[in-house]
Scaffold this active site. Structure first.
Site, PDB file in Angstrom:
ATOM      1  N   CYS A  68      -4.161   0.831   9.105  1.00  0.00           N
ATOM      2  CA  CYS A  68      -5.090   0.259   9.435  1.00  0.00           C
ATOM      3  C   CYS A  68      -5.622  -0.169  10.998  1.00  0.00           C
ATOM      4  CB  CYS A  68      -4.689  -1.162   8.742  1.00  0.00           C
ATOM      5  SG  CYS A  68      -3.072  -1.945   9.361  1.00  0.00           S
ATOM      6  N   SER A  99      -6.600  -2.454   1.436  1.00  0.00           N
ATOM      7  CA  SER A  99      -8.000  -2.527   1.834  1.00  0.00           C
ATOM      8  C   SER A  99      -8.540  -4.025   1.436  1.00  0.00           C
ATOM      9  CB  SER A  99      -8.813  -1.686   0.965  1.00  0.00           C
ATOM     10  OG  SER A  99      -8.944  -2.165  -0.358  1.00  0.00           O
ATOM     11  N   GLU A 119     -14.147   2.156   7.555  1.00  0.00           N
ATOM     12  CA  GLU A 119     -12.895   2.915   7.909  1.00  0.00           C
ATOM     13  C   GLU A 119     -12.686   4.151   7.291  1.00  0.00           C
ATOM     14  OE1 GLU A 119      -8.401   0.697   7.928  1.00  0.00           O
ATOM     15  OE2 GLU A 119      -9.629   0.689   6.038  1.00  0.00           O
ATOM     16  N   GLU A 139      -3.272  -9.028   4.697  1.00  0.00           N
ATOM     17  CA  GLU A 139      -3.481  -8.159   5.817  1.00  0.00           C
ATOM     18  C   GLU A 139      -4.402  -7.026   5.277  1.00  0.00           C
ATOM     19  OE1 GLU A 139      -3.294  -5.071   7.697  1.00  0.00           O
ATOM     20  OE2 GLU A 139      -1.105  -5.095   7.769  1.00  0.00           O
ATOM     21  N   ALA A 165     -11.699  -4.486   0.194  1.00  0.00           N
ATOM     22  CA  ALA A 165     -12.236  -4.452  -0.835  1.00  0.00           C
ATOM     23  C   ALA A 165     -11.288  -5.299  -1.924  1.00  0.00           C
ATOM     24  CB  ALA A 165     -12.902  -3.310  -1.431  1.00  0.00           C
ATOM     25  N   THR A 166     -10.052  -4.573  -1.899  1.00  0.00           N
ATOM     26  CA  THR A 166      -8.972  -5.019  -3.025  1.00  0.00           C
ATOM     27  C   THR A 166      -8.721  -6.391  -2.561  1.00  0.00           C
ATOM     28  OG1 THR A 166      -8.046  -2.749  -3.283  1.00  0.00           O
ATOM     29  CG2 THR A 166      -6.744  -4.549  -3.916  1.00  0.00           C
ATOM     30  N   PRO A 220       0.805  -1.279   0.010  1.00  0.00           N
ATOM     31  CA  PRO A 220      -0.023  -0.031   0.072  1.00  0.00           C
ATOM     32  C   PRO A 220       0.694   1.408  -0.085  1.00  0.00           C
ATOM     33  CG  PRO A 220       0.130  -0.750   2.321  1.00  0.00           C
ATOM     34  CD  PRO A 220       0.953  -1.853   1.332  1.00  0.00           C
ATOM     35  N   LYS A 242       4.824  -5.083  -6.648  1.00  0.00           N
ATOM     36  CA  LYS A 242       3.894  -4.085  -7.363  1.00  0.00           C
ATOM     37  C   LYS A 242       3.589  -3.028  -6.175  1.00  0.00           C
ATOM     38  CE  LYS A 242      -0.047  -3.253  -7.456  1.00  0.00           C
ATOM     39  NZ  LYS A 242      -0.108  -1.745  -7.220  1.00  0.00           N
ATOM     40  N   PRO A 243       4.347  -1.920  -5.838  1.00  0.00           N
ATOM     41  CA  PRO A 243       4.138  -1.036  -5.133  1.00  0.00           C
ATOM     42  C   PRO A 243       3.127   0.036  -5.831  1.00  0.00           C
ATOM     43  CG  PRO A 243       6.289  -0.517  -6.134  1.00  0.00           C
ATOM     44  CD  PRO A 243       5.722  -1.639  -6.604  1.00  0.00           C
TER      45      PRO A 243
END
Length: 485
Positions: A285, A232, A384, A251, A234-235, A154, A179-180
């Site tokens: 988080c 997240s 959140e 996580e 959702a992702t 993230p 992949k950042p």
């Protein structure tokens, strides 16, 4: 203030080398702190993806056979060199992420520490000799690297969360394709220069900055054996659906409840709640997303919260006096706007703050906000917020506080404040989160703590921290030997 900023690396990193890639498309990176264009990066194509995965798989076949002591030596050298370059990396991270410079320094120091920690953890990753019902059988277990990992990180802790996978992954013999997010990949790319200098073999770590569509291709690539994800829920759900039966460590989001009982030390509870609500601009988080306080303690808690809210200083993240910088991106700022618009519409009490602050280089500077009288069914309670806001919800008694805290689909980290060990222990056992802290900030963590979500919640699985990540990034293997004939 004049600051000499390190020069960003505006390339991909594949098979031990920086490259501009084969595609013509480039992505612009703007600083949330200054608003300036700080880099343009190549957008990786499927060609770069194939090259990175192939390089990782080649390198991993040799790396897994290297003695653990030699792998540990490389990790220790990486940790040493990262520690020497903390200031340079911290400046770059603050520029691209927006967090105060002191926070960036702490992130980088911890990232360096992780390479030392996991080097030692790997040296102590042992198996067992197991008893058998057959006297002619000998059973032994050992742990072996899974293989090539896709790592998706993230934007809130660019280098630290990369290190949370890279350090244990390398120490145990894995390879990574990382992949950042494009807009916070500059610190990771600069770190690869340092890791190569430390002697990291070519191909073991590859960096392909990109967005969600590219991440989906990475996860689905047949050359990827496992997925590590922080982000997240959702992702995370989309990644899990694409990954199928591939090994994964997930996580995901938290909606951290902090429960304040009526016998708590109100000063300590308020300071802890405020600190973890504005740290990293609330973009954590395990931030204080909900403060649940008993009716009988409400007024004392609110008074103490407003006292500590005065210590929050929004401003230039490069200035020493600043402890709250801008939000990282417009998406999270717009979410804060929505949550606070509903709070106003429903008549909740906005006690301090309440919106974006003018007079800064970008419109991502958001005032620290305290909202009282928050309803359980509101956006501030159910979602959140991921911004510098402290919503306060009132509960009738201990049972009611537990009900409110657990009535949420997320279950990452929580805290409870009380001076009664019996009441506290009940919350330690009954709060439905992966970690529960007693009389400590919801935002507290330790490099050895197994950090992750509770079962039955939409917060993922696996653990980040200490030797527990090494367990998740290795397979438990068993050998059976027939003897005695």
């Amino acid at each position: 203030m004049s600051i000499k900023m390190p020069t960003p690396i505006e390339q991909l990193f594949i098979d031990g080398r920086f490259t501009r890639g084969s595609g013509k498309e480039r992505a612009e990176v703007f600083s949330p702190a200054t608003g300036e264009l700080i880099a343009t990066l190549p957008v990786p194509t499927e060609k770069e993806l194939s090259e990175a995965v192939a390089a990782a798989r080649r390198a991993q076949r040799d790396w897994r056979k290297v003695a653990v002591a030699k792998r540990a030596e490389v990790c220790h050298r990486i940790g040493d060199l990262l520690a020497e370059r903390v200031e340079e990396l911290a400046l770059l991270q603050t520029l691209e992420q927006g967090k105060p410079l002191a926070e960036s320094r702490a992130d980088l120091e911890e990232a360096a520490q992780l390479f030392h920690l996991h080097a030692e953890d790997a040296m102590r990753l042992t198996g067992e000799t197991l008893p058998s019902t057959d006297p002619q059988k000998r059973m032994h277990t050992w742990r072996q690297a899974v293989g090539t990992w896709a790592i998706i990180t993230p934007w809130n802790f660019p280098l630290l969360m990369f290190a949370e996978f890279a350090a244990p992954g390398l120490a145990t013999g894995n390879a990574l394709v990382v992949k950042p997010p494009t807009h916070t990949s500059l610190t990771v790319l600069k770190a690869m220069e340092i890791m190569a200098e430390a002697g990291l073999p070519d191909g073991l770590v590859n960096i392909l900055p990109g967005e969600g569509d590219f991440g989906a291709k990475l996860v689905a690539d047949p050359g990827i054996d496992a997925i590590g994800f922080i982000g997240s829920s959702a992702t995370g759900a989309k990644i899990a659906a694409t990954a199928g039966l591939k090994r994964s460590v997930m996580e995901c989001s938290g909606n951290g409840p902090v429960v304040i009982l009526d016998d708590a030390n109100m000063e300590r509870a308020a300071k802890a709640a405020v600190d973890s609500a504005f740290y990293c601009a609330g973009q954590v988080c395990c931030a204080t997303e909900r403060a649940i306080v008993l009716e009988s303690a409400h007024d004392a808690f609110v008074d103490a919260v407003l006292k500590y809210a005065k210590t929050v200083n929004l401003g230039d993240p490069f200035a020493a006096a600043t402890n709250l910088g801008p939000l990282n991106n417009e998406g999270v700022a717009a979410k804060m706007d929505r949550h606070l618009a509903e709070a106003r519409d429903r008549g909740f009490g906005i006690l301090t703050g309440g919106g974006r602050v003018d007079g800064h280089p970008t419109d991502l500077y958001y005032d620290f906000t305290v909202v009282d009288g928050v309803a359980e069914d509101s956006l501030l309670s159910r979602e959140e917020s991921f911004g510098p806001v402290l919503p306060i919800i009132t509960a009738k008694n201990d049972d009611d506080a537990l009900r409110i805290a657990n009535a949420d689909k997320l279950g990452l980290q929580s805290a409870v404040f009380t001076n009664d060990i019996n009441r506290g222990y009940r919350f330690l056992e009954e709060l439905e989160t992966g970690q529960v802290l007693l009389n400590e900030s919801n935002g507290w963590w330790d490099v050895n703590m197994p950090f992750g979500g509770a079962g039955g919640k939409s917060t993922g699985w696996g653990r980040i921290g200490g030797i527990y990540t090494l367990y998740d990034m290795t397979d438990l293997r068993t050998s059976v030997i027939h003897v005695g004939d």
